[in-house]
Design a protein around this motif. Structure first.
Motif, PDB file in Angstrom:
ATOM      1  N   GLU A  92      44.935  47.935  12.799  1.00 29.71           N
ATOM      2  CA  GLU A  92      43.798  48.823  13.062  1.00 29.71           C
ATOM      3  C   GLU A  92      42.666  48.655  12.058  1.00 29.71           C
ATOM      4  N   GLU A  93      42.935  48.031  10.922  1.00 28.38           N
ATOM      5  CA  GLU A  93      41.858  47.764   9.952  1.00 28.38           C
ATOM      6  C   GLU A  93      40.778  46.874  10.559  1.00 28.38           C
ATOM      7  N   PHE A  94      41.154  46.083  11.548  1.00 23.24           N
ATOM      8  CA  PHE A  94      40.225  45.125  12.140  1.00 23.24           C
ATOM      9  C   PHE A  94      39.614  45.636  13.445  1.00 23.24           C
ATOM     10  N   LEU A  95      40.085  46.775  13.915  1.00 23.24           N
ATOM     11  CA  LEU A  95      39.556  47.346  15.153  1.00 23.24           C
ATOM     12  C   LEU A  95      38.394  48.282  14.848  1.00 23.24           C
ATOM     13  N   PRO A  96      37.431  48.355  15.756  1.00 23.91           N
ATOM     14  CA  PRO A  96      36.342  49.312  15.558  1.00 23.91           C
ATOM     15  C   PRO A  96      36.859  50.737  15.721  1.00 23.91           C
ATOM     16  N   ARG A  97      36.051  51.689  15.302  1.00 27.10           N
ATOM     17  CA  ARG A  97      36.407  53.100  15.429  1.00 27.10           C
ATOM     18  C   ARG A  97      36.687  53.422  16.900  1.00 27.10           C
ATOM     19  N   GLN A  98      37.744  54.181  17.141  1.00 29.41           N
ATOM     20  CA  GLN A  98      38.088  54.596  18.500  1.00 29.41           C
ATOM     21  C   GLN A  98      37.108  55.688  18.956  1.00 29.41           C
ATOM     22  N   LEU A  99      36.721  55.617  20.209  1.00 29.60           N
ATOM     23  CA  LEU A  99      35.805  56.615  20.758  1.00 29.60           C
ATOM     24  C   LEU A  99      36.538  57.930  20.977  1.00 29.60           C
ATOM     25  N   SER A 100      35.825  59.027  20.807  1.00 29.00           N
ATOM     26  CA  SER A 100      36.394  60.355  21.074  1.00 29.00           C
ATOM     27  C   SER A 100      36.487  60.538  22.587  1.00 29.00           C
ATOM     28  N   GLY A 101      37.188  61.560  23.013  1.00 31.49           N
ATOM     29  CA  GLY A 101      37.322  61.851  24.442  1.00 31.49           C
ATOM     30  C   GLY A 101      35.978  62.043  25.116  1.00 31.49           C
ATOM     31  N   GLU A 102      35.090  62.737  24.427  1.00 33.86           N
ATOM     32  CA  GLU A 102      33.747  62.980  24.962  1.00 33.86           C
ATOM     33  C   GLU A 102      32.968  61.667  25.086  1.00 33.86           C
ATOM     34  N   GLU A 103      33.075  60.807  24.075  1.00 33.64           N
ATOM     35  CA  GLU A 103      32.383  59.513  24.106  1.00 33.64           C
ATOM     36  C   GLU A 103      32.939  58.616  25.209  1.00 33.64           C
ATOM     37  N   VAL A 104      34.246  58.700  25.446  1.00 36.20           N
ATOM     38  CA  VAL A 104      34.858  57.915  26.525  1.00 36.20           C
ATOM     39  C   VAL A 104      34.307  58.383  27.868  1.00 36.20           C
ATOM     40  N   GLU A 105      34.218  59.707  28.052  1.00 37.13           N
ATOM     41  CA  GLU A 105      33.666  60.256  29.300  1.00 37.13           C
ATOM     42  C   GLU A 105      32.233  59.761  29.519  1.00 37.13           C
ATOM     43  N   GLU A 106      31.423  59.778  28.457  1.00 34.62           N
ATOM     44  CA  GLU A 106      30.038  59.303  28.554  1.00 34.62           C
ATOM     45  C   GLU A 106      30.008  57.824  28.915  1.00 34.62           C
ATOM     46  N   GLY A 128      35.650  46.409  34.130  1.00 31.58           N
ATOM     47  CA  GLY A 128      35.105  45.195  33.511  1.00 31.58           C
ATOM     48  C   GLY A 128      33.928  45.503  32.599  1.00 31.58           C
ATOM     49  N   GLN A 129      33.057  46.392  33.063  1.00 32.28           N
ATOM     50  CA  GLN A 129      31.894  46.804  32.266  1.00 32.28           C
ATOM     51  C   GLN A 129      32.350  47.480  30.972  1.00 32.28           C
ATOM     52  N   LEU A 130      33.334  48.377  31.089  1.00 29.77           N
ATOM     53  CA  LEU A 130      33.841  49.080  29.898  1.00 29.77           C
ATOM     54  C   LEU A 130      34.501  48.104  28.926  1.00 29.77           C
ATOM     55  N   LYS A 131      35.287  47.181  29.448  1.00 33.59           N
ATOM     56  CA  LYS A 131      35.968  46.210  28.577  1.00 33.59           C
ATOM     57  C   LYS A 131      34.964  45.325  27.866  1.00 33.59           C
ATOM     58  N   GLN A 132      33.896  44.984  28.550  1.00 36.56           N
ATOM     59  CA  GLN A 132      32.852  44.154  27.940  1.00 36.56           C
ATOM     60  C   GLN A 132      32.138  44.899  26.822  1.00 36.56           C
ATOM     61  N   ASN A 133      31.861  46.179  27.025  1.00 34.04           N
ATOM     62  CA  ASN A 133      31.078  46.953  26.065  1.00 34.04           C
ATOM     63  C   ASN A 133      31.889  47.687  25.008  1.00 34.04           C
ATOM     64  N   TYR A 134      33.157  47.975  25.314  1.00 31.42           N
ATOM     65  CA  TYR A 134      33.939  48.834  24.415  1.00 31.42           C
ATOM     66  C   TYR A 134      35.319  48.261  24.067  1.00 31.42           C
ATOM     67  N   ALA A 135      35.426  46.947  24.031  1.00 24.14           N
ATOM     68  CA  ALA A 135      36.715  46.326  23.707  1.00 24.14           C
ATOM     69  C   ALA A 135      37.219  46.842  22.362  1.00 24.14           C
ATOM     70  N   GLY A 136      38.458  47.277  22.354  1.00 26.85           N
ATOM     71  CA  GLY A 136      39.071  47.755  21.122  1.00 26.85           C
ATOM     72  C   GLY A 136      38.691  49.161  20.714  1.00 26.85           C
ATOM     73  N   GLN A 137      37.827  49.809  21.482  1.00 25.34           N
ATOM     74  CA  GLN A 137      37.369  51.144  21.107  1.00 25.34           C
ATOM     75  C   GLN A 137      37.963  52.256  21.953  1.00 25.34           C
ATOM     76  N   MET A 138      38.704  51.877  23.003  1.00 29.43           N
ATOM     77  CA  MET A 138      39.329  52.892  23.845  1.00 29.43           C
ATOM     78  C   MET A 138      40.592  52.326  24.462  1.00 29.43           C
ATOM     79  N   ASP A 139      41.468  53.232  24.897  1.00 32.26           N
ATOM     80  CA  ASP A 139      42.710  52.854  25.558  1.00 32.26           C
ATOM     81  C   ASP A 139      42.411  52.722  27.046  1.00 32.26           C
ATOM     82  N   PHE A 140      42.331  51.483  27.527  1.00 38.07           N
ATOM     83  CA  PHE A 140      41.948  51.254  28.913  1.00 38.07           C
ATOM     84  C   PHE A 140      43.017  51.726  29.894  1.00 38.07           C
ATOM     85  N   GLY A 141      44.261  51.797  29.446  1.00 38.62           N
ATOM     86  CA  GLY A 141      45.326  52.346  30.283  1.00 38.62           C
ATOM     87  C   GLY A 141      45.099  53.819  30.574  1.00 38.62           C
TER      88      GLY A 141
END
Length: 155
Positions: A92-106, A128-141
């Motif tokens: 996780e040291e190499f991952l960007p900050r995870q988005l909050s629930g509110e940020e994920v909704e936005e 695909g759009q989310l993965k392109q823009n937010y890779a590593g910042q949210m749980d896509f599952g």
């Protein structure tokens, strides 16, 4: 500095400091990146994988370790679960900050608007759009069901 370079620099530091557990995890990360490089070169991409792909690799490694932690804890192997937890901290040291629930909704709302998604058939475009823009910042599952609910309800 690219993610690959950051991992390499951390690997060298861990070697110098003789930090055995950290070194083992960094070597696993490095090996996973090299495996993907080989696969990318086989498909004609001579440069190997970029930062987006490295983020995806790290995200997958984190998810695998979380699943292992759960299994070990359920099996009463707290020592092994703790080792997985330590590996997650290093990854996780190499991952960007995870988005909050509110940020994920936005982000979901924005991706739906940008792709013009209107039905469940458009879910792949949104993902695909989310993965392109937010890779590593949210749980896509976890995001998948949110997108599905949003597209099925129509708003």
């Amino acid at each position: 500095m690219t993610l690959r370079e950051r991992v390499g620099a951390s690997l060298k530091t861990a070697m110098k400091e003789k930090d055995v557990s950290r070194l083992a995890t960094l070597r696993l990360i490095n090996a996973a990146i090299k495996d993907q490089d080989i696969a990318a070169r086989a498909q004609g991409n001579e440069d190997g994988v970029g930062d987006a792909e490295v983020l995806a690799i790290l995200g997958k490694m984190t998810k695998q370790r979380h699943e292992s932690m759960r299994a070990y804890e359920e099996g009463g192997r707290i020592d092994l679960a703790e080792r997985e937890r330590e590996e997650v901290k290093v990854i996780e040291e190499f991952l960007p900050r995870q988005l909050s629930g509110e940020e994920v909704e936005e982000a979901v709302e924005q991706a739906i608007a940008e792709t013009g998604a209107s039905s469940i058939r458009d879910m792949g475009k949104v993902m695909g759009q989310l993965k392109q823009n937010y890779a590593g910042q949210m749980d896509f599952g976890a995001v998948g069901p949110r997108i599905k609910d949003r597209l099925c309800s129509g708003g």
